[in-house]
Design an enzyme around this catalytic site. Structure first.
Site, PDB file in Angstrom:
ATOM      1  N   LYS A   1       0.809  -1.213  -0.019  1.00  0.00           N
ATOM      2  CA  LYS A   1      -0.078   0.084  -0.102  1.00  0.00           C
ATOM      3  C   LYS A   1       0.840   1.291   0.019  1.00  0.00           C
ATOM      4  O   LYS A   1       0.544   2.087  -0.643  1.00  0.00           O
ATOM      5  CB  LYS A   1      -0.980  -0.052   1.043  1.00  0.00           C
ATOM      6  N   ARG A  46      -9.146   1.924   9.378  1.00  0.00           N
ATOM      7  CA  ARG A  46      -8.889   0.488   9.973  1.00  0.00           C
ATOM      8  C   ARG A  46      -9.894  -0.343  10.443  1.00  0.00           C
ATOM      9  O   ARG A  46      -9.691  -1.290  10.860  1.00  0.00           O
ATOM     10  CB  ARG A  46      -7.582   0.817  11.304  1.00  0.00           C
ATOM     11  N   ARG A  59      12.294  -8.829   5.130  1.00  0.00           N
ATOM     12  CA  ARG A  59      12.722  -7.637   5.200  1.00  0.00           C
ATOM     13  C   ARG A  59      14.142  -7.690   6.285  1.00  0.00           C
ATOM     14  O   ARG A  59      14.174  -8.384   7.396  1.00  0.00           O
ATOM     15  CB  ARG A  59      11.741  -6.615   5.815  1.00  0.00           C
ATOM     16  N   ARG A  92      14.287  -7.351  12.051  1.00  0.00           N
ATOM     17  CA  ARG A  92      13.575  -6.605  13.198  1.00  0.00           C
ATOM     18  C   ARG A  92      12.538  -7.843  13.749  1.00  0.00           C
ATOM     19  O   ARG A  92      12.223  -8.948  13.382  1.00  0.00           O
ATOM     20  CB  ARG A  92      12.602  -5.573  12.777  1.00  0.00           C
ATOM     21  N   ARG A 103       0.132 -10.139  13.210  1.00  0.00           N
ATOM     22  CA  ARG A 103      -0.042  -9.008  12.636  1.00  0.00           C
ATOM     23  C   ARG A 103      -1.436  -9.231  11.720  1.00  0.00           C
ATOM     24  O   ARG A 103      -2.547  -8.397  11.269  1.00  0.00           O
ATOM     25  CB  ARG A 103       1.031  -8.179  11.985  1.00  0.00           C
TER      26      ARG A 103
END
Length: 208
Positions: free
Chosen positions: A16, A87, A121, A154, A165
């Protein structure tokens, strides 16, 4: 350029942010995110206090405050790409009362692909540069191109955290997708492939 009013929806890892920025640049639109709107209007007085009161205390900013801040940002924009809001269903219903959207685009990506993207990532702890083990590799494996520091994963990019998530996303935000689908406003676009591929699909929706 047309003053498009575009809402981009999708799960974490769908792209996004990348696609919103490209749309904003291509059509000279404001790129509006909840985080940016709150940071830029931290001291804005609302019936429920200022965003700063909640942010400084490390608390979630309540929906009524977020709603007022985002609507103020929309009112200042001739055209916009909205990214990261609404959201939840209450925010979506509020937004529908406050503005008319030209396009509601949902980036559809299978969950396993999202997990691969998010767990792949790698970040530089020194300068903050971002990489990916498949899509955006540094010149030397595991080493930042910018400053030479060792890259790290991370804590919130581990598979367990990523799947949590995505679960929270499904619980809170999928009703938003259904809200726009029920209104007949939702256009689903495949978020698989290169960023260029995805952008071309979104452009087809906007221009045709």
């Amino acid at each position: 350029m047309a003053d498009y009013r575009i809402l981009l929806l999708g799960p974490p890892g769908a792209g996004k942010g990348t696609q919103s920025k490209r749309l904003a640049d291509e059509y000279d639109l404001d790129h509006i995110t909840t985080g940016d709107a709150l940071r830029e209007n931290k001291e804005m007085e609302t019936e429920y206090g200022t965003p700063a009161e909640y942010m400084d205390a490390g608390e979630l900013v309540p929906d009524p405050v977020v709603n007022e801040i985002v609507v103020a940002a929309l009112e200042d924009a001739d055209g916009f790409v909205l990214d990261g809001y609404p959201r939840n269903l209450d925010q979506a219903e509020f937004l529908s009362e406050e503005t008319d959207l030209d396009y509601v685009v949902f980036l559809d990506v299978p969950e396993d692909e999202l997990v691969d993207r998010l767990t792949g990532r790698r970040v530089c702890p020194e300068c903050g540069a971002n990489y990916h083990v498949e899509f955006d590799q540094p010149a030397e494996e595991g080493v930042c191109d910018e400053c030479g520091a060792d890259l790290v994963q991370r804590d919130d990019d581990t598979e367990e955290t990523v799947r949590e998530r995505l679960r929270v996303y499904r619980e809170n935000t999928e009703p938003v997708v259904e809200h726009y689908r029920d209104e007949g406003a939702l256009v689903e676009v495949s978020g698989e492939g290169t960023p260029d591929d995805v952008f071309d699909r979104i452009q087809d929706v906007v221009e045709n």
